[in-house]
Design an enzyme around this catalytic site. Structure first.
Site, short mmCIF file in Angstrom:
data_model
loop_
_atom_site.label_atom_id
_atom_site.label_comp_id
_atom_site.label_asym_id
_atom_site.label_seq_id
_atom_site.Cartn_x
_atom_site.Cartn_y
_atom_site.Cartn_z
N HIS A 154 9.39 -43.97 109.96
CA HIS A 154 10.11 -42.89 109.28
C HIS A 154 9.14 -42.01 108.47
CE1 HIS A 154 13.83 -44.89 110.41
NE2 HIS A 154 13.30 -46.01 109.94
N SER A 277 -9.96 -20.58 110.43
CA SER A 277 -9.13 -19.52 109.85
C SER A 277 -9.95 -18.26 109.68
CB SER A 277 -8.59 -19.98 108.49
OG SER A 277 -8.00 -18.90 107.78
#
Length: 453
Positions: A154, A277
């Protein structure tokens, strides 16, 4: 000018490989159609359905590389037919013998069988690269068989496992993928030359023999019965490719998450000059992993379109057929990029074992609450142990205290259990269960399965 991302010079290799693009190019499609026409003529000549010297002339002179795609395309636009202009071009190329080109066949015989020839080429690449990935996973699973790391459920820390165990799960999947490819190969690589409604009527009683001879010379299997209206072979192939792509997408997504700055347990291969980037110079983004994970979605959509093509009107229609012309190339193109990207990632993967250890200790012992509970349960009973350990765990979490300290503060636990026992229970490497043994079991099975040979 390219109008699809698959054909872009800048982006094309993110979505496919040049090797696979060559297979699904228009030129190769034409070449495979010509190969089928030649194989048909050769078989008919051998059986006396058309004159032997005519068949020999067709075999000798038919050459797809010398045909003009542009001229064929221009004529096709006028004829509103996908194959007639190719037949006309072949007829002109071989001269008088061209009168017997396409004798007894229907368009779908040629196009379908040519498509299967393209699929045969693709199959070889997929099988090759799937095997190479399995080999890399086996190597990595063995290398990291005993390397402890956090197992997460989870999205949250759960229990210790090993990095090799994670890799072995994927290796086992890839062994099954290779087994699936082996199982479907004979069923999928099947041609079809049986006439307008698959009854061989136009070829007389030689029809089935013509088909068998032609397909054998092309290296394809012969169907029990014509499959113009039965598209399950392409659908089955697409289903297996979807499973392979699903595993690859999962691997990409898992590594993407493990590469997060806050987790930092793995990093995709980095090369000098790689830019993360345009505005943040420090970024080392998971570009390859994103590319790997992102291709599963479009591939699954193409597989869904292949499944749609199983709906065929009567003995044949072009509606389902045309959907395959879109979807089948896309499936193979996308999977080729995923396989190659995954290979590059696995071969150059950086594993940060120090960070894996740090993450194991991040919660100050809470990761081992299950171990503590079961050990206490041996003396106090499981349900009582769960209640005690739960209360201590919640207290440690909310107060940001070491789990061991909170356990020792409990009067009952302090009385019943020693510090040495707690230290042993809270050591992650002592709670790996059978993880290393299961890794070895998977590796052994992979080696003995025969699919990696």
């Amino acid at each position: 000018m390219a109008s699809h991302v698959l054909d872009f010079l800048i982006l094309g290799n993110n979505f496919s490989t040049s090797e696979m693009r060559a297979i699904w190019s228009e030129q190769n499609r034409l070449e495979k159609q010509v190969d089928v026409e030649v194989a048909l003529a050769k078989a008919e000549g051998e059986l006396g359905v058309i004159p032997t010297d005519v068949a020999d002339e067709i075999v000798k002179k038919a050459d797809a590389s010398k045909l003009s795609l542009q001229q064929i395309a221009d004529e096709a636009a006028k004829a509103k037919h996908s194959l007639m202009s190719t037949i006309n071009a072949l007829q002109k190329q071989v001269g008088e013998a061209g009168q017997f080109i396409h004798y007894g066949a229907t368009t779908q015989d040629i196009v379908d069988t040519a498509t299967v020839l393209q699929l045969k080429q693709s199959f070889a690449i997929v099988e090759r690269d799937t095997k190479l990935i399995a080999i890399e996973l086996k190597r990595l699973a063995k290398q990291y068989q005993y390397l402890p790391m956090v197992g997460r459920t989870h999205g949250m820390q759960a229990l210790p496992t090993t990095f090799g165990f994670k890799l072995a799960v994927w290796l086992d999947e890839f062994v099954r993928h290779l087994q699936r490819l082996t199982e479907i190969k004979q069923r999928v690589l099947v041609g079809n030359i049986s006439g307008a409604v698959c009854t061989y009527a136009s070829m007389g009683h030689f029809g089935p023999m013509i088909e068998a001879r032609a397909l054998s010379s092309l290296g394809l299997n012969t169907p029990n019965i014509g499959w113009q209206s039965a598209r399950d072979r392409f659908s089955e192939y697409g289903s297996v490719i979807a499973l392979i792509s699903g595993t690859l997408g999962k691997i990409g997504n898992e590594f993407y998450n493990l590469m997060r700055t806050e987790i930092n347990e793995v990093e995709e291969p980095f090369s000098e000059g790689k830019i993360g980037s345009t505005t943040m110079p420090h970024k080392r983004n998971p570009a390859a992993l994103e590319g790997l994970a992102s291709l599963t979605a479009p591939l699954l959509k193409s597989v869904a379109l292949i499944h749609e093509s199983m709906k065929v009107e009567h003995e044949r229609d072009a509606m389902s057929w045309r959907a395959e012309w879109i979807a089948l190339p896309e499936i193979n193109l996308y999977i080729s990029a995923q396989l190659q990207t995954a290979l590059t990632i696995l071969k150059g993967l950086k594993v940060n074992s120090d960070r894996m250890l740090a993450n194991l200790l991040m919660q100050n012992g809470l990761l081992l609450s299950e171990k503590v509970m079961f050990e206490i349960g041996k003396r106090l009973g499981k349900q009582t142990a769960h209640h005690l350990v739960y209360n201590c765990a919640m207290q440690a979490f909310e107060q940001n205290r070491a789990f061991k300290d909170v356990l020792l503060d409990d009067p009952l636990l302090n009385k019943e259990f020693s510090l040495a026992e707690l230290d042993s229970w809270l050591e992650p490497i002592n709670y790996l269960g059978s993880a290393p043994e299961k890794v070895q079991q998977v590796i052994t099975y992979a080696e003995q399965s025969g699919v990696l040979a």
